[in-house]
Design a protein around this motif. Sequence first.
Motif, short mmCIF file in Angstrom:
data_model
loop_
_atom_site.label_atom_id
_atom_site.label_comp_id
_atom_site.label_asym_id
_atom_site.label_seq_id
_atom_site.Cartn_x
_atom_site.Cartn_y
_atom_site.Cartn_z
N PRO A 108 -19.01 -6.30 51.95
CA PRO A 108 -17.57 -5.98 52.02
C PRO A 108 -16.91 -6.23 53.36
CG PRO A 108 -18.89 -3.98 51.75
CD PRO A 108 -19.80 -5.14 51.52
N TRP A 109 -17.43 -5.65 54.43
CA TRP A 109 -16.77 -5.78 55.72
C TRP A 109 -16.98 -7.16 56.34
CZ3 TRP A 109 -13.01 -2.73 56.84
CH2 TRP A 109 -13.01 -1.42 56.37
N ALA A 110 -18.18 -7.72 56.16
CA ALA A 110 -18.46 -9.05 56.70
C ALA A 110 -17.58 -10.10 56.04
CB ALA A 110 -19.94 -9.40 56.51
N SER A 111 -17.45 -10.04 54.72
CA SER A 111 -16.63 -11.03 54.02
C SER A 111 -15.16 -10.89 54.41
CB SER A 111 -16.80 -10.90 52.51
OG SER A 111 -16.38 -9.62 52.05
N TRP A 112 -14.70 -9.64 54.54
CA TRP A 112 -13.31 -9.40 54.96
C TRP A 112 -13.04 -10.00 56.34
CZ3 TRP A 112 -12.02 -6.09 59.16
CH2 TRP A 112 -10.65 -5.87 59.34
N PHE A 113 -13.95 -9.73 57.29
CA PHE A 113 -13.74 -10.22 58.66
C PHE A 113 -13.85 -11.73 58.73
CE2 PHE A 113 -15.30 -11.61 62.77
CZ PHE A 113 -14.35 -11.06 63.62
N ILE A 114 -14.89 -12.30 58.12
CA ILE A 114 -15.13 -13.74 58.21
C ILE A 114 -14.03 -14.52 57.51
CG2 ILE A 114 -16.68 -15.59 57.44
CD1 ILE A 114 -19.00 -13.65 58.01
N ALA A 115 -13.61 -14.08 56.32
CA ALA A 115 -12.54 -14.78 55.60
C ALA A 115 -11.25 -14.77 56.41
CB ALA A 115 -12.32 -14.15 54.24
N GLY A 116 -10.88 -13.61 56.96
CA GLY A 116 -9.65 -13.51 57.74
C GLY A 116 -9.72 -14.30 59.04
N GLN A 119 -9.92 -18.27 58.02
CA GLN A 119 -8.69 -18.77 57.40
C GLN A 119 -7.48 -18.54 58.30
OE1 GLN A 119 -8.25 -17.25 53.39
NE2 GLN A 119 -10.35 -17.79 52.86
N GLY A 120 -7.62 -17.70 59.31
CA GLY A 120 -6.55 -17.42 60.25
C GLY A 120 -6.80 -18.06 61.60
N TYR A 121 -7.47 -17.34 62.49
CA TYR A 121 -7.71 -17.78 63.87
C TYR A 121 -8.32 -19.18 63.93
CZ TYR A 121 -9.29 -17.42 68.75
OH TYR A 121 -9.51 -17.63 70.09
N PHE A 122 -9.40 -19.38 63.17
CA PHE A 122 -10.11 -20.66 63.25
C PHE A 122 -9.27 -21.80 62.68
CE2 PHE A 122 -13.42 -23.80 62.21
CZ PHE A 122 -14.09 -23.84 63.42
N ALA A 145 -5.28 -18.42 71.36
CA ALA A 145 -5.99 -17.27 70.80
C ALA A 145 -5.04 -16.19 70.29
CB ALA A 145 -6.93 -16.68 71.85
N ILE A 146 -3.97 -15.92 71.02
CA ILE A 146 -3.06 -14.83 70.63
C ILE A 146 -2.36 -15.12 69.31
CG2 ILE A 146 -0.95 -13.59 71.27
CD1 ILE A 146 -1.93 -13.75 74.19
N PRO A 147 -1.67 -16.27 69.15
CA PRO A 147 -1.07 -16.53 67.83
C PRO A 147 -2.13 -16.71 66.75
CG PRO A 147 -0.82 -18.44 69.27
CD PRO A 147 -1.29 -17.32 70.12
N GLY A 148 -3.32 -17.21 67.12
CA GLY A 148 -4.39 -17.33 66.15
C GLY A 148 -4.81 -15.98 65.60
N LEU A 149 -4.91 -14.99 66.48
CA LEU A 149 -5.25 -13.63 66.04
C LEU A 149 -4.14 -13.04 65.17
CD1 LEU A 149 -6.89 -12.13 69.26
CD2 LEU A 149 -7.99 -12.49 67.03
N LEU A 150 -2.90 -13.39 65.45
CA LEU A 150 -1.79 -12.91 64.61
C LEU A 150 -1.95 -13.41 63.18
CD1 LEU A 150 1.30 -13.35 66.98
CD2 LEU A 150 0.11 -11.24 66.39
N THR A 151 -2.36 -14.66 63.03
CA THR A 151 -2.55 -15.19 61.67
C THR A 151 -3.71 -14.48 60.97
OG1 THR A 151 -4.01 -17.00 62.39
CG2 THR A 151 -1.64 -17.44 62.33
N SER A 152 -4.75 -14.15 61.72
CA SER A 152 -5.87 -13.41 61.12
C SER A 152 -5.44 -12.01 60.70
CB SER A 152 -7.04 -13.31 62.11
OG SER A 152 -7.79 -14.51 62.12
N MET A 154 -2.54 -11.19 59.58
CA MET A 154 -1.83 -11.36 58.31
C MET A 154 -2.82 -11.40 57.16
SD MET A 154 1.31 -14.08 58.77
CE MET A 154 0.21 -15.47 58.98
N LEU A 155 -3.88 -12.18 57.34
CA LEU A 155 -4.85 -12.37 56.27
C LEU A 155 -5.73 -11.14 56.06
CD1 LEU A 155 -5.56 -16.03 57.24
CD2 LEU A 155 -4.80 -15.31 54.98
N TRP A 156 -6.09 -10.46 57.13
CA TRP A 156 -6.90 -9.24 56.99
C TRP A 156 -6.14 -8.18 56.20
CZ3 TRP A 156 -8.40 -9.84 62.76
CH2 TRP A 156 -9.61 -10.55 62.87
N GLY A 157 -4.80 -8.16 56.33
CA GLY A 157 -4.02 -7.21 55.56
C GLY A 157 -3.90 -7.59 54.10
N ASN A 158 -3.77 -8.88 53.83
CA ASN A 158 -3.54 -9.33 52.46
C ASN A 158 -4.83 -9.52 51.66
OD1 ASN A 158 -1.53 -10.43 50.45
ND2 ASN A 158 -2.86 -12.21 50.64
#
Length: 280
Positions: A108-116, A119-122, A145-152, A154-158
């Motif tokens: 659960p937590w690994a998939s949430w973090f890796i997907a966000g 699909q976001g920062y990276f 890095a800063i705007p990249g983290l912002l996109t992550s 967004m995805l971690w929330g959704n």
Amino acid sequence: MPVFLFALGLTPNLNGGRLLLVFLALHLFLYPSSNGYNSYFDKDEESIGGLKHPPKITSDLYWLSHGFLLVSLVLGMMISWTFASMLLTYALVSMAYSHPAIRIKKYPWASWFIAGFFQGYFTFSIAYAGLSDLGWDVLIKPHIAIPGLLTSLMLWGNYPLTQVYQHREDSRRGDHTLSILLGIKGTFMFSALLFVVTGAAFAWFFLDRNQESVLWIYLAAMAPIVLFFLIWFRFVISNSEKYASYSWAMGMNGISALALNAFFIYYFLENTQILQVFEY
């Protein structure tokens, strides 16, 4: 698409040829390849994103996903070997997400973090690197890095919201997703918290860049998303079995996609001063 558009709006070295290659490599080939590969191993029988009644999976999908990946890498190499290697890294992580030998999705937590993260920062970093013909060092540059983290964010929330209607399907496969761990109402509360954090982080970002007018446009774009989320949450509280459904989740995805793409298209035009050119 919003992640790509955000990177496009912040890229100082725009080039029409590279822009087209990055767009095609990511959206027409890499993402469909990832989607197809994951669908092959998931073998969904109930509703999934974009398909209320998914067709029966065959081996054709497996080989087509590899063909799409190959095309994506060829397009990437037309920019640079480095850019192609970043595309390949994304693809390999995506494969590990669903492949039964690793299947990140069941954690659960690994998939949430890796997907966000991917699909976001990276993805933001991939797009920025391809658009500007840069290398792997983009991952550690603060202005990326800063705007990249912002996109992550967004995805971690959704991300957990995309799982609320798939509890039965995921449980059948043995995937203990974050939404199953949190429960349906817990998923909504978790996403609500992340949405607040994301909104505050974007507000700080725009204010730090002296873009107060952009912040107001951003808040206006987020308003229909927040409103839909609150209405959906209210219905879920009254009857989670009925309203934590595919149709509501796709409604949330559709409104989010429209609002975010519209905002980041505006941001690209505004931040690159293309709008000012048309004004004169």
